[in-house]
Write a protein that holds these residues in place. Structure first.
Motif, PDB file in Angstrom:
ATOM      1  N   VAL A  47      10.101 -48.742  26.866  1.00 19.62           N
ATOM      2  CA  VAL A  47      10.004 -49.497  27.880  1.00 19.62           C
ATOM      3  C   VAL A  47       8.423 -47.895  28.327  1.00 19.62           C
ATOM      4  CG1 VAL A  47      10.235 -49.935  30.308  1.00 19.62           C
ATOM      5  CG2 VAL A  47      12.425 -49.410  28.525  1.00 19.62           C
ATOM      6  N   GLY A  51       2.848 -43.160  30.071  1.00 16.29           N
ATOM      7  CA  GLY A  51       2.598 -42.406  29.039  1.00 16.29           C
ATOM      8  C   GLY A  51       2.216 -41.393  29.029  1.00 16.29           C
ATOM      9  N   THR A  52       2.458 -40.317  30.603  1.00 12.47           N
ATOM     10  CA  THR A  52       2.373 -38.657  31.353  1.00 12.47           C
ATOM     11  C   THR A  52       3.450 -37.971  30.694  1.00 12.47           C
ATOM     12  OG1 THR A  52       3.393 -39.064  33.743  1.00 12.47           O
ATOM     13  CG2 THR A  52       1.465 -40.175  32.936  1.00 12.47           C
ATOM     14  N   GLY A  53       4.610 -38.841  29.906  1.00 14.72           N
ATOM     15  CA  GLY A  53       6.147 -37.990  30.100  1.00 14.72           C
ATOM     16  C   GLY A  53       5.927 -36.956  28.795  1.00 14.72           C
ATOM     17  N   GLY A 115       3.305 -32.963  39.012  1.00 19.02           N
ATOM     18  CA  GLY A 115       2.037 -32.165  38.680  1.00 19.02           C
ATOM     19  C   GLY A 115       1.452 -32.927  37.769  1.00 19.02           C
ATOM     20  N   SER A 130      11.071 -34.191  39.080  1.00 18.25           N
ATOM     21  CA  SER A 130      10.752 -32.906  39.994  1.00 18.25           C
ATOM     22  C   SER A 130       8.875 -32.721  40.277  1.00 18.25           C
ATOM     23  CB  SER A 130      11.632 -31.748  39.936  1.00 18.25           C
ATOM     24  OG  SER A 130      13.164 -32.541  39.868  1.00 18.25           O
TER      25      SER A 130
HETATM   26  C1  LIG Z   1       0.215 -32.179  33.107  1.00 18.71           C
HETATM   27  C2  LIG Z   1       1.273 -32.690  33.378  1.00 18.71           C
HETATM   28  C3  LIG Z   1       2.448 -32.565  34.723  1.00 18.71           C
HETATM   29  C4  LIG Z   1       3.341 -32.558  35.076  1.00 18.71           C
HETATM   30  N1  LIG Z   1       4.534 -31.711  36.174  1.00 18.71           N
HETATM   31  C5  LIG Z   1       5.117 -31.984  36.203  1.00 18.71           C
HETATM   32  C6  LIG Z   1       6.212 -32.164  37.058  1.00 18.71           C
HETATM   33  O1  LIG Z   1       5.721 -31.438  37.756  1.00 18.71           O
HETATM   34  N2  LIG Z   1       7.120 -32.663  36.941  1.00 18.71           N
HETATM   35  C7  LIG Z   1       7.925 -32.919  36.698  1.00 18.71           C
HETATM   36  O2  LIG Z   1       9.392 -33.472  36.718  1.00 18.71           O
HETATM   37  N3  LIG Z   1       7.344 -33.933  35.521  1.00 18.71           N
HETATM   38  C8  LIG Z   1       5.743 -33.088  35.660  1.00 18.71           C
HETATM   39  N4  LIG Z   1       5.218 -33.346  34.206  1.00 18.71           N
HETATM   40  C9  LIG Z   1       5.956 -35.191  33.019  1.00 18.71           C
HETATM   41  C10 LIG Z   1       5.040 -36.588  33.429  1.00 18.71           C
HETATM   42  O3  LIG Z   1       4.294 -36.931  34.580  1.00 18.71           O
HETATM   43  C11 LIG Z   1       6.639 -36.709  34.348  1.00 18.71           C
HETATM   44  O4  LIG Z   1       7.673 -36.833  33.378  1.00 18.71           O
HETATM   45  C12 LIG Z   1       6.653 -37.819  34.772  1.00 18.71           C
HETATM   46  O5  LIG Z   1       8.027 -39.038  35.118  1.00 18.71           O
HETATM   47  C13 LIG Z   1       6.389 -39.918  33.905  1.00 18.71           C
HETATM   48  O6  LIG Z   1       6.216 -40.917  34.647  1.00 18.71           O
HETATM   49  P1  LIG Z   1       4.785 -42.066  33.636  1.00 18.71           P
HETATM   50  O7  LIG Z   1       5.169 -43.319  34.292  1.00 18.71           O
HETATM   51  O8  LIG Z   1       4.140 -41.764  32.684  1.00 18.71           O
HETATM   52  O9  LIG Z   1       6.177 -42.238  32.315  1.00 18.71           O
HETATM   53  P2  LIG Z   1       6.457 -42.173  30.310  1.00 18.71           P
HETATM   54  O10 LIG Z   1       6.006 -40.549  30.016  1.00 18.71           O
HETATM   55  O11 LIG Z   1       5.699 -43.343  30.786  1.00 18.71           O
HETATM   56  O12 LIG Z   1       7.879 -42.765  30.361  1.00 18.71           O
HETATM   57  C14 LIG Z   1       8.591 -41.605  30.417  1.00 18.71           C
HETATM   58  C15 LIG Z   1      10.108 -42.421  30.339  1.00 18.71           C
HETATM   59  O13 LIG Z   1      10.151 -43.255  31.550  1.00 18.71           O
HETATM   60  C16 LIG Z   1      11.004 -44.817  30.891  1.00 18.71           C
HETATM   61  N5  LIG Z   1      10.480 -45.469  32.172  1.00 18.71           N
HETATM   62  C17 LIG Z   1       9.002 -45.951  32.658  1.00 18.71           C
HETATM   63  N6  LIG Z   1       8.335 -47.044  32.979  1.00 18.71           N
HETATM   64  C18 LIG Z   1      10.520 -47.071  33.435  1.00 18.71           C
HETATM   65  C19 LIG Z   1      10.799 -48.651  34.088  1.00 18.71           C
HETATM   66  N7  LIG Z   1      10.169 -49.075  34.572  1.00 18.71           N
HETATM   67  N8  LIG Z   1      11.927 -48.926  33.662  1.00 18.71           N
HETATM   68  C20 LIG Z   1      13.184 -47.947  33.130  1.00 18.71           C
HETATM   69  N9  LIG Z   1      12.549 -47.259  31.682  1.00 18.71           N
HETATM   70  C21 LIG Z   1      11.660 -46.622  32.180  1.00 18.71           C
HETATM   71  C22 LIG Z   1      10.488 -44.602  29.600  1.00 18.71           C
HETATM   72  O14 LIG Z   1      10.983 -45.223  28.436  1.00 18.71           O
HETATM   73  C23 LIG Z   1      10.523 -43.637  29.330  1.00 18.71           C
HETATM   74  O15 LIG Z   1      11.632 -42.927  28.510  1.00 18.71           O
HETATM   75  C24 LIG Z   1       4.060 -33.839  34.235  1.00 18.71           C
HETATM   76  C25 LIG Z   1       2.845 -34.102  32.538  1.00 18.71           C
HETATM   77  C26 LIG Z   1       1.520 -33.697  32.657  1.00 18.71           C
HETATM   78  C27 LIG Z   1       1.029 -34.772  31.199  1.00 18.71           C
END
Ligand SMILES: Cc1cc2nc3c(=O)[nH]c(=O)nc-3n(C[C@H](O)[C@H](O)[C@H](O)COP(=O)(O)OP(=O)(O)OC[C@H]3O[C@@H](n4cnc5c(N)ncnc54)[C@H](O)[C@@H]3O)c2cc1C
Length: 480
Positions: A47, A51-53, A115, A130
């Motif tokens: 899933v 992609g910010t993970g 963030g 968070s």
């Molecule tokens: C500059 C920067 C700062 C950041 N700061 C923070 C911060 O302060 N706090 C924080 O917690 N994180 C932070 N992050 C990390 C990131 O933004 C988080 O983890 C965010 O929640 C990921 O969301 P995403 O949509 O990009 O998920 P993705 O990276 O695409 O995926 C993350 C996970 O979610 C799953 N997923 C996605 N959509 C679904 C769905 N519909 N159903 C089931 N599973 C799903 C994926 O399989 C994967 O396991 C930061 C990242 C960056 C690059």
């Protein structure tokens, strides 16, 4: 036209993967069919959110990428004045920033603020994200009221908070097709800190909490209902500079203590307490020349207040510098610029420890980073004892040593009763550290949870649970 497959083979951690194809469903039915087919053919489905993970969690290791980007509608926003509560119903591909912007003109807000606001709401729920405001408001988990999802076997499930609780060490789900799934709850204990490492567990836990933070391994979220709050009338914020990191930390912990002591009759109630060490300030100086050159540390704070009360709220904090809005967000950008110049990946931590151990952990960071001889910076959520130590190696030797230092710091956080992941999750890159925290037995217990819901191990394999445990010779306990 669909975006190229290449876009989905990485995330912000720079961890790389491979896949045969990507699909872009816009209905639950399509997701359900895809998962049923994947079970028949034993094809892994990963899933993908935005992609910010930072842990490689959405990065596939083969098979099919399931992108959530077409499920991107805000379905409902409601506020009930008499109850003083409200909610938003969204599809998982809604971008966090878009939800925040949709709430704003209605005088509402959604507290979790990682963030990176380009994240999808589905991604933030799957990682229990968070942010700085979590000091006052807690993590994403606190705001999830209802989840619709497609389980790994292709069956739909809708869960509201409070609907299904664990009994006798087991969570039980009865599906619309009559199948009953029993899930044994892991017995490891969750550290008493901000934490998103491994599946959630508690003796009387709510079933919905198992799915929040499960990093795409237990179900595909298709609709999410989130609690929203009334926007505060005004927010005051500022930067305080200190001679040293220790002085800054002691001040912060005292502010936290006073803010939490209801009997103190104080008006101190910060919503965020963010820390910057001297090296972070040196990096920030490039963009913010007004930072005092001799500053040894800084605290960025925000406190909510009523309109017109801003001036009186300033006073407990003494003298502070007006804050440029982008100050806090500039640091990760500057770190990334430095990383690009260095040509080596940064090594960044996400540990948190209990309040009583915060000073011991800070001392350890300062000692180990100080004597490393590597460029570092230490910043983040001091209110939650969740600092991010960033090591910025310039040579292969420094890179290898940085990994050793990460290990050492992780061990210390665990020894102090903390977590190896307070907010970013485990994904594919942090499993050894999760094992450090909950042991092999804890991983095996998580594998039993995974096998109960996904006996063929097709959904986002490689996240949180080691792949070799997914197919271990323990039978499934599902029954028709
Ligand atoms: C500059 C920067 C700062 C950041 N700061 C923070 C911060 O302060 N706090 C924080 O917690 N994180 C932070 N992050 C990390 C990131 O933004 C988080 O983890 C965010 O929640 C990921 O969301 P995403 O949509 O990009 O998920 P993705 O990276 O695409 O995926 C993350 C996970 O979610 C799953 N997923 C996605 N959509 C679904 C769905 N519909 N159903 C089931 N599973 C799903 C994926 O399989 C994967 O396991 C930061 C990242 C960056 C690059």
């Amino acid at each position: 036209m669909n975006p190229p497959l290449e876009n989905y083979l990485k995330d912000a951690s720079l961890f790389r993967g491979k896949a045969e194809r990507a699909c872009f469903p816009s209905t639950e039915k399509e997701i359900s069919q895809l998962l049923k087919e994947a079970n028949q053919k034993k094809i892994p489905i990963t899933v993908s959110g935005a992609g910010t993970g930072l842990t490689g969690a959405r990065v596939p290791q083969g098979g099919t990428v399931l992108s959530m980007e077409r499920l991107n509608r805000i379905l409902k926003i409601e506020w009930d004045d008499s109850a003083g509560s409200g909610f938003a119903v969204v599809q998982p591909g809604v971008i966090l920033k878009d939800l925040q912007e949709a709430l704003e003109p209605r005088g509402l807000f959604y507290p979790p603020n990682p963030g990176e606001t380009a994240a999808f709401i589905g991604g933030t729920v799957a990682t229990n994200a968070s942010g700085s405001r979590s000091f006052k408001y807690g993590p994403t988990r606190r705001y999830v009221r209802r989840l619709r999802m497609i389980l790994p076997n292709g069956e739909p499930l809708e869960l509201s908070r409070g609907q299904t609780k664990a009994e006798g060490g087991t969570l039980s789900i009865r599906l619309s097709n009559g199948v009953r799934i029993q899930i044994p709850i892991p017995t490891y204990s969750m550290p008493p800190v901000k934490n998103t490492a491994g599946y959630f567990t508690a003796p009387d836990m709510d079933l919905i909490d198992l799915f929040i933070g499960s990093e795409g391994t237990l179900g595909v979220f298709t609709e999410i209902e989130l609690a929203v709050l009334k926007k505060p009338e005004a927010v005051v914020g500022g930067l305080l500079f200190f001679d040293s990191e220790k002085e800054c930390a002691r001040f912060t912990w005292e502010a936290r203590r006073i803010g939490r002591a209801e009997s103190a009759g104080t008006r101190l109630d910060p919503r965020l307490l963010e820390f910057f060490d001297s090296r972070s300030l040196k990096l920030l100086l490039k963009k913010h020349p007004r930072i005092p050159k001799e500053a040894g540390a800084a605290l960025f704070f925000e406190q909510e207040t009523q309109a017109g009360q801003e001036d009186s709220v300033h006073q407990p904090w003494g003298h502070f510098a007006p804050i440029p809005k982008e100050f806090r967000h500039d640091l990760p950008v500057l770190v990334n610029e430095q990383v690009a110049l260095n040509g080596f990946r940064k090594i960044g931590t996400d540990f948190a420890v209990p309040d009583a151990k915060a000073e011991a952990m800070l001392d350890f960071y300062l000692e180990i980073l100080g004597k490393s001889g590597i460029d570092t910076c230490l910043f983040g959520h001091l209110g939650d004892n969740n600092l991010h130590a960033n090591l910025l190696p310039k040579t292969q030797e420094e890179f290898d040593r940085s990994k050793g230092i990460y290990d050492l710091l992780a061990r210390k956080a665990v020894e102090l009763g903390g977590t190896v992941s307070a907010e970013h999750g485990i994904g594919k890159v942090r499993i050894p550290y999760l094992e450090m925290m909950i042991g092999r037995r804890g991983l095996e217990e998580m594998a039993r949870v995974k096998r109960a819901l996904d006996p063929n191990g097709i959904l986002s394999p490689g996240n949180i649970v080691p792949v070799e445990l997914l197919h271990a010779a323990h039978g499934s306990i599902n029954s028709p």
